[in-house]
Design a protein around this motif. Structure first.
Motif, mmCIF file in Angstrom:
data_model
loop_
_atom_site.group_PDB
_atom_site.id
_atom_site.type_symbol
_atom_site.label_atom_id
_atom_site.label_comp_id
_atom_site.label_asym_id
_atom_site.label_seq_id
_atom_site.Cartn_x
_atom_site.Cartn_y
_atom_site.Cartn_z
ATOM 1 N N GLY A 42 -43.974 3.321 2.158
ATOM 2 C CA GLY A 42 -44.229 5.114 2.460
ATOM 3 C C GLY A 42 -43.263 5.880 3.725
ATOM 4 N N LYS A 43 -42.239 4.956 3.939
ATOM 5 C CA LYS A 43 -41.874 5.744 4.657
ATOM 6 C C LYS A 43 -40.091 5.979 4.443
ATOM 7 N N GLU A 44 -39.087 6.898 5.052
ATOM 8 C CA GLU A 44 -37.761 7.046 4.422
ATOM 9 C C GLU A 44 -36.853 6.096 5.472
ATOM 10 N N ARG A 45 -36.145 5.362 5.166
ATOM 11 C CA ARG A 45 -35.263 4.443 6.336
ATOM 12 C C ARG A 45 -35.243 4.927 7.150
ATOM 13 N N GLU A 46 -34.610 4.039 8.598
ATOM 14 C CA GLU A 46 -34.133 5.040 9.722
ATOM 15 C C GLU A 46 -33.579 4.425 10.352
ATOM 16 N N PHE A 47 -32.724 5.019 11.269
ATOM 17 C CA PHE A 47 -31.525 3.921 12.115
ATOM 18 C C PHE A 47 -32.514 3.507 13.220
ATOM 19 N N VAL A 48 -31.505 2.473 13.086
ATOM 20 C CA VAL A 48 -32.479 1.830 15.054
ATOM 21 C C VAL A 48 -31.637 1.205 15.641
ATOM 22 N N ALA A 49 -30.277 0.627 15.346
ATOM 23 C CA ALA A 49 -29.105 0.646 16.370
ATOM 24 C C ALA A 49 -27.790 0.195 15.508
ATOM 25 N N ALA A 50 -26.807 0.667 16.644
ATOM 26 C CA ALA A 50 -25.460 0.004 15.742
ATOM 27 C C ALA A 50 -24.595 -0.458 17.156
ATOM 28 N N ILE A 51 -23.383 -0.997 16.304
ATOM 29 C CA ILE A 51 -23.029 -1.614 17.155
ATOM 30 C C ILE A 51 -21.259 -1.437 16.597
ATOM 31 N N ALA A 52 -20.310 -1.126 17.274
ATOM 32 C CA ALA A 52 -19.151 -1.136 16.550
ATOM 33 C C ALA A 52 -18.282 -2.035 17.181
ATOM 34 N N TRP A 53 -17.818 -3.447 15.661
ATOM 35 C CA TRP A 53 -17.483 -4.607 16.774
ATOM 36 C C TRP A 53 -16.202 -4.117 17.211
ATOM 37 N N SER A 54 -14.944 -3.661 17.611
ATOM 38 C CA SER A 54 -14.235 -3.958 18.577
ATOM 39 C C SER A 54 -14.143 -3.302 20.046
ATOM 40 N N ASP A 55 -15.330 -2.564 20.394
ATOM 41 C CA ASP A 55 -15.807 -2.159 21.976
ATOM 42 C C ASP A 55 -16.669 -2.028 22.177
ATOM 43 N N VAL A 56 -17.994 -2.537 21.220
ATOM 44 C CA VAL A 56 -18.580 -3.271 21.306
ATOM 45 C C VAL A 56 -19.623 -2.398 21.886
#
Length: 125
Positions: A42-56
């Protein structure tokens, strides 16, 4: 076409831990970012975490900061989400995503081109 396959979801009691994995079917380029999003019923998709592949470099949503850790294994083309001190409100389907967003947009679902099928996480009180 890159395929993403998540695993590691399940049922856990509040205060417990889970580790989610997301394996990509192809080599992830250094310009990419991988993210985790979640969607509760019943809720919208929300951001949790992200990582940049090159510089982490990493980004976290406020509700999970200090409890969740995103990290990657470059050789395995796999990103992980270590979730500690889980709360019932963390219950959701968790999706990994792959894209090349600029840092300012890495929290937006629309910035990612590839998505996994999702893995369910249920936290009981």
């Amino acid at each position: 076409q890159v395929q993403l396959v998540e695993s590691g979801g399940g049922l856990v009691q509040a205060g417990g831990s889970l580790r989610l994995s997301c394996a990509a079917s192809a080599r992830i380029f250094s310009s990419a970012t991988m993210g985790w999003f979640r969607q509760a019923p019943g809720k919208e998709r929300e951001f949790v975490a992200a990582i940049a592949w090159s510089d982490v470099s990493t980004s976290y949503a406020g509700p999970v900061k200090g409890r969740f850790t995103i990290f990657r294994d470059k050789d395995k083309n796999t990103v992980y989400l270590q979730m500690n001190s889980l709360k019932p409100e963390d219950t959701a389907d968790y999706f990994c995503a792959l894209g090349s967003p600029i840092p300012q947009t890495r929290t937006r679902a629309g910035a990612y081109a590839y998505w996994g099928q999702g893995t369910q996480v249920t936290v009981s009180s």
